[in-house]
Design a protein around this motif. Structure first.
Motif, PDB file in Angstrom:
ATOM      1  N   ASP A  64     -22.416  32.775  34.456  1.00 20.51           N
ATOM      2  CA  ASP A  64     -23.453  31.841  34.866  1.00 20.51           C
ATOM      3  C   ASP A  64     -23.801  30.879  33.726  1.00 20.51           C
ATOM      4  O   ASP A  64     -23.838  29.657  33.895  1.00 20.51           O
ATOM      5  N   LEU A  65     -23.981  31.475  32.543  1.00 22.15           N
ATOM      6  CA  LEU A  65     -24.304  30.697  31.345  1.00 22.15           C
ATOM      7  C   LEU A  65     -23.195  29.695  31.033  1.00 22.15           C
ATOM      8  O   LEU A  65     -23.432  28.518  30.748  1.00 22.15           O
ATOM      9  N   ARG A 126     -35.530  31.324  26.506  1.00 20.99           N
ATOM     10  CA  ARG A 126     -34.314  31.580  25.724  1.00 20.99           C
ATOM     11  C   ARG A 126     -33.038  31.270  26.503  1.00 20.99           C
ATOM     12  O   ARG A 126     -32.055  30.841  25.938  1.00 20.99           O
ATOM     13  N   TYR A 127     -33.092  31.447  27.824  1.00 20.85           N
ATOM     14  CA  TYR A 127     -31.891  31.177  28.617  1.00 20.85           C
ATOM     15  C   TYR A 127     -31.600  29.671  28.636  1.00 20.85           C
ATOM     16  O   TYR A 127     -30.471  29.236  28.408  1.00 20.85           O
ATOM     17  N   LEU A 134     -25.322  25.473  23.884  1.00 19.75           N
ATOM     18  CA  LEU A 134     -23.876  25.498  24.144  1.00 19.75           C
ATOM     19  C   LEU A 134     -23.397  24.148  24.675  1.00 19.75           C
ATOM     20  O   LEU A 134     -22.341  23.646  24.287  1.00 19.75           O
ATOM     21  N   ALA A 135     -24.197  23.549  25.558  1.00 16.35           N
ATOM     22  CA  ALA A 135     -23.801  22.272  26.146  1.00 16.35           C
ATOM     23  C   ALA A 135     -23.713  21.193  25.078  1.00 16.35           C
ATOM     24  O   ALA A 135     -22.736  20.450  25.001  1.00 16.35           O
ATOM     25  N   VAL A 136     -24.739  21.125  24.238  1.00 20.20           N
ATOM     26  CA  VAL A 136     -24.762  20.096  23.192  1.00 20.20           C
ATOM     27  C   VAL A 136     -23.584  20.288  22.244  1.00 20.20           C
ATOM     28  O   VAL A 136     -22.867  19.348  21.909  1.00 20.20           O
ATOM     29  N   TYR A 137     -23.367  21.549  21.841  1.00 24.59           N
ATOM     30  CA  TYR A 137     -22.310  21.830  20.878  1.00 24.59           C
ATOM     31  C   TYR A 137     -20.938  21.432  21.433  1.00 24.59           C
ATOM     32  O   TYR A 137     -20.133  20.799  20.759  1.00 24.59           O
ATOM     33  N   HIS A 138     -20.702  21.793  22.685  1.00 17.34           N
ATOM     34  CA  HIS A 138     -19.378  21.520  23.248  1.00 17.34           C
ATOM     35  C   HIS A 138     -19.239  20.090  23.768  1.00 17.34           C
ATOM     36  O   HIS A 138     -18.128  19.611  23.958  1.00 17.34           O
ATOM     37  N   HIS A 194     -12.931  27.907  25.286  1.00 16.03           N
ATOM     38  CA  HIS A 194     -13.663  27.896  24.026  1.00 16.03           C
ATOM     39  C   HIS A 194     -15.145  28.213  24.257  1.00 16.03           C
ATOM     40  O   HIS A 194     -15.768  28.975  23.525  1.00 16.03           O
ATOM     41  N   LEU A 195     -15.683  27.636  25.332  1.00 13.38           N
ATOM     42  CA  LEU A 195     -17.109  27.813  25.642  1.00 13.38           C
ATOM     43  C   LEU A 195     -17.427  29.262  26.012  1.00 13.38           C
ATOM     44  O   LEU A 195     -18.450  29.805  25.589  1.00 13.38           O
ATOM     45  N   ILE A 196     -16.542  29.905  26.755  1.00 15.09           N
ATOM     46  CA  ILE A 196     -16.760  31.317  27.104  1.00 15.09           C
ATOM     47  C   ILE A 196     -16.907  32.122  25.823  1.00 15.09           C
ATOM     48  O   ILE A 196     -17.802  32.953  25.681  1.00 15.09           O
ATOM     49  N   LYS A 197     -16.037  31.833  24.859  1.00 18.76           N
ATOM     50  CA  LYS A 197     -16.064  32.601  23.623  1.00 18.76           C
ATOM     51  C   LYS A 197     -17.327  32.325  22.827  1.00 18.76           C
ATOM     52  O   LYS A 197     -17.967  33.239  22.329  1.00 18.76           O
TER      53      LYS A 197
END
Ligand SMILES: Nc1ncnc2c1ncn2[C@@H]1O[C@H](COP(=O)(O)OP(=O)(O)OP(=O)(O)O)[C@@H](O)[C@H]1O
Ligand SMILES: [Mg+2]
Lengths: 258, 248
Positions: A64-65, A126-127, A134-138, A194-197
């Motif tokens: 989901d995340l 926190r969610y 994660l979105a910003v980073y990727h 990559h994002l899953i990891k």
């Protein structure tokens, strides 16, 4: 052509060696294996019948995340790429500043910044903070993928679109982006792997995803070998499935692009 | 000789790419319905000139009036002008992800805001005009070069422009396909369309042109009606150029 069976064989050999190493290492330190206790964390037998165990609940959270942050990252990445390619001085400056800022921060620090600094300010739980982080980073890497995909479409396509009176937005929407998809889709799926990891990192702010669940189980049961091996296997299955999908996709698009 | 109310009026046009001057002091006026053929050696600024008329390049100084609109930085004016000016490119530049019909209708539907059925009807009409009505559902890569270029002409015509620009429309084609494209252009000329063609197809030029333009080094060296242009051009450079290409 027979490189595929060879690489699968090689892969199995390496995996087998790792397992052997773990088993032997565990034996030499007198580790008490309790594999029989693992299944209940995958599917739990309760009074209400069979329920998903903690690891499966964590897995669902991770998926989901990942899906939510990936969608947000794609949207953000596209916006950043379009801004960078625009003729707006401010747009280019904002996009470049954003890229340099995010690119040069460790993921963990970015997470702390968003959760502990932006979190209280904008009221992020926190969610949500995890998804944003994660979105910003990727989005940084994804914007590079989009940029390359857009630039890969020949300049003649822009000119043809403009010559029939299309605006810049119309040209992007109907002519350029549809053609970029075939350049963009394979690396984009790679970025999803990559994002899953990297989603595992949000366990440091106790989001109840797969890694956090693993850690919680261990703190109750001390079965660190079994649990971490299981968690690793679950990640591996997820990323491998996506990777196989990417390879398929790449093959399909390289055939289609001729 | 000053002509009344030209549809294209270019005065003292200059264009620089950095330090390099691609156009210098170009004057050209084109009447409604007039056919102008531009020729000249490679690098002489032919493409740059017709791309300026369609605002695909901006110019450095001078004045450029197309269909009564003075072209400037103003984005809105540029689109108004582009809708009246069709352009055909050397490399066709068809949209590879759309079928032939899609290539033709997308401008009508998205820019002219026509209904899809009206757009398709008009698209089929123009495919008929360029003699490939049966190719409507194919993708560009499935067509020959000559067919692709005719689709490109039909795509431009679907916008019902007042002016058509052609930039070496046949020079990327195999010899046996050149004539099918030139025939379509000749038929178009007969309908009274205003046309500016960059081409070295001198047979076509003799048949169709009202006015021949020879460019060299970014400026216009010679403007003359074809009878004069081909028999006794004033400029020595133009004579040399014609000798060279007419021998072949
Ligand atoms: N985008 C650009 N940047 C820099 N120089 C350019 C650019 N476009 C064209 N030029 C230069 O301007 C000059 C005129 O180019 P143009 O394309 O108009 O020539 P042309 O007459 O169409 O030649 P050809 O017959 O080869 O198509 C050339 O010397 C070219 O190198
Ligand atoms: Mg040219």
């Amino acid at each position: 052509m027979n490189s595929r069976p060879v690489s699968i064989l090689l892969y199995l050999v390496v995996m087998w060696l790792i397992v052997q190493l773990a088993v032997n290492g565990a034996a030499s330190m007198g580790y008490n294996w309790q594999w029989y206790r693992i299944p209940q964390y995958i599917l739990a037998q309760t009074d209400n019948g069979i329920q998903p165990g903690e690891l499966v609940t964590g897995l669902v959270r991770t998926v989901d995340l990942t899906v939510r942050s990936f969608l947000l990252a794609v949207a953000l990445g596209l916006v950043v790429a379009l801004l960078r390619l625009s003729s707006l001085v401010i747009g280019v400056a904002v996009a470049t500043g954003f890229l340099e800022f995010i690119r040069n921060l460790p993921l963990l620090v970015l997470l702390y910044l968003i959760y502990y600094v932006c979190g209280p300010v904008f009221g992020l739980d926190r969610y949500t903070a995890s998804i944003v982080c994660l979105a910003v980073y990727h989005s940084v890497l994804i914007s590079e993928i989009f940029r390359a995909g857009i630039l890969a479409v020949s300049a003649g396509q822009w000119e043809a679109a403009q010559s029939i009176g299309m605006s810049r937005a119309q040209s992007y929407c109907y002519i350029i982006l549809p053609q970029s998809i075939r350049f963009v889709l394979p690396p984009l799926t790679g970025e999803a792997v990559h994002l899953i990891k990297s989603s595992a990192i949000v366990s440091v702010i106790a989001v109840a995803e797969l890694t956090t669940m693993g850690r919680n189980i261990i703190s109750d049961t001390f079965m660190s070998f079994e649990v971490w091996l299981t968690v690793a296997a679950i990640y591996l299955v997820m990323t491998l499935m996506l990777s196989i999908f990417v390879t398929r996709l790449e093959r399909k698009f390289s055939v289609a692009s001729r | 000789m000053t002509q009344p109310n030209p549809i294209i009026d270019i005065r003292g046009l200059n264009k620089h790419f950095g330090d390099f001057q691609a156009l210098s002091q170009v004057d050209l006026s084109v009447e409604t319905g007039e056919k102008v053929v531009i020729c000249g050696p490679s690098g002489s600024g032919k493409s740059t000139l017709i791309r300026c008329i369609n605002c695909l390049e901006d110019y450095s100084s001078g004045s450029l009036i197309v269909n009564g609109v003075k072209l400037s930085e103003d984005n809105r004016d540029i689109r108004v002008v582009r809708m009246e000016v069709g352009m055909v490119f050397q490399q066709f530049n068809l949209f590879p992800h759309l079928t032939v019909l899609g290539n033709l209708t997308i401008g009508m539907v998205r820019v002219r805001k026509m209904s899809r059925t009206d757009a398709e009807e008009r698209a089929r009409h123009y495919l008929e005009r360029v003699h490939i009505p049966e190719q409507a559902d194919k993708y560009p890569e499935q067509l020959s070069g000559g067919q692709q270029q005719r689709v490109a002409i039909a795509r431009a015509l679907c916008m019902e422009p007042k002016i058509m620009l052609f930039d070496e429309p046949t020079s990327a084609l195999d010899p046996e396909m050149i004539n099918e494209v030139l025939d379509v252009m000749t038929e178009l000329a007969a309908t009274g369309m205003t046309m500016i063609c960059v081409t070295h197809e001198m047979g076509f030029a003799r048949r169709v042109a009202d006015k021949m333009v020879f460019m060299e080094g970014g400026s216009i060296e010679e403007i003359a009606p074809p009878e004069v242009f081909f028999s006794k051009p004033e400029s020595a450079r133009c004579r040399m150029f014609l000798d060279r290409i007419l021998v072949h």
